[in-house]
Write an enzyme that holds these catalytic residues in place. Sequence first.
Site, PDB file in Angstrom:
ATOM      1  N   ARG A   1      96.336  22.731  27.441  1.00  0.00           N
ATOM      2  CA  ARG A   1      95.569  22.220  28.574  1.00  0.00           C
ATOM      3  C   ARG A   1      94.108  22.127  28.154  1.00  0.00           C
ATOM      4  O   ARG A   1      93.587  23.019  27.477  1.00  0.00           O
ATOM      5  CB  ARG A   1      95.712  23.119  29.807  1.00  0.00           C
TER       6      ARG A   1
ATOM      7  N   GLU B   1      90.274  15.263  32.409  1.00  0.00           N
ATOM      8  CA  GLU B   1      91.022  14.025  32.163  1.00  0.00           C
ATOM      9  C   GLU B   1      91.188  13.264  33.476  1.00  0.00           C
ATOM     10  O   GLU B   1      91.429  13.881  34.523  1.00  0.00           O
ATOM     11  CB  GLU B   1      92.409  14.355  31.583  1.00  0.00           C
TER      12      GLU B   1
ATOM     13  N   HIS C   1      96.431  13.115  25.387  1.00  0.00           N
ATOM     14  CA  HIS C   1      97.407  14.001  26.029  1.00  0.00           C
ATOM     15  C   HIS C   1      98.832  13.474  25.835  1.00  0.00           C
ATOM     16  O   HIS C   1      99.611  13.346  26.793  1.00  0.00           O
ATOM     17  CB  HIS C   1      97.089  14.144  27.525  1.00  0.00           C
TER      18      HIS C   1
END
Length: 373
Positions: free
Chosen positions: A209, A238, A255
């Site tokens: 994360r 993000e 990601h």
Amino acid sequence: MKIFADQNMPLVEQYFADFGEITRFDGRNLRPEQLIDVDVLLTRSVTAVNSSLLAQANKLRFVGTATIGVDHIDTQLLSDRAIAFSSAPGCNAIAVAEYVISSLFALSQENAQPLCGRTIGIVGVGNIGSCLADKLKALNVDILLCDPPKYEQGLLNEHVDLDELLERCDAVTFHVPLVKSGEYKTLHMMNKNRLKALKPGLTLINASRGDVIDNQALLEVMEGGADLDLVLDVWEKEPNILIKLLEHVRYASVHIAGHTLEGKARGTQMLYQKLCELEGVEVSKSLDDFLPTPAITNTTVTQNLNEQDIARLVHLIYDVRRDDGILLRHLESDGFDSLRKNYPIRREFSTLLLQGNSPQLAALSQLGFSIAE
């Protein structure tokens, strides 16, 4: 049955069509009124499932996220409302582990430093961290593990404190959930003090994360001259990432560490299996029914295989530098979410069948390649 599914989830129609009507939605822009009369909600990590989103969800009885993490889901709310829930733990473990291995080999090639004999630290030893550790054992590296809760629960035989691990390792890779408070807090686990104390030449990989590393502090440390090799797949805030940090990252991606075709499809399959269980329906579909044959299916290896050759095999299937190039060239024009949505098909090591008489076949099998009988 009315089913709402994230537009980026693969194979939803193939798995769920027999249950009812399927509607796709934009994961970042799902509105409460869209969930009126919806029975099943299938999400990914970009959708926050909370009281605001579910305010008008009058028929919802199952929420599934095709991800390993659940920090975007208010699980207590679902429990209070008697809405069944399932995540997909381990669905992308192989994909993320292979992302890390591809990155380590790419750095090894570019830095002219063999992996053999290096010390790799894994922070977080759940599905992904343990999968990575198993694969790395094939590469003659030393492995240090850090996972305080698992160690204290007796679920981990060995454990090294984070600060000691950072000091002893050549590369450290993070695979922890986002925990915002408490004894095992991971939010800004890598804060400014820790980042400033990192030894020169350390490789730092984050595929967990974005908030695990304080991105602003990392930028300040790098602008101050820190000598670190950064591999970042996840970012704070993000899709509005810290653009200036990109200048200091060796390999950057949007990601997608877990986004192999197999990894994403496993997540869909696990939610399908859970809904079958809830509905009392027999499971009748599997990945083998739907996955396409890869472009390259087999090759022969000889006795002369060495570490550089193994790196070439890894990068034949997946080279992280492809995704770094895509981000750098197209982020400004296309945007983070668009790049993630339109991520090129990527397969796993297991899609390549190896044959031959190399003594390295056992190691290649442990890495995840298929071996001919």
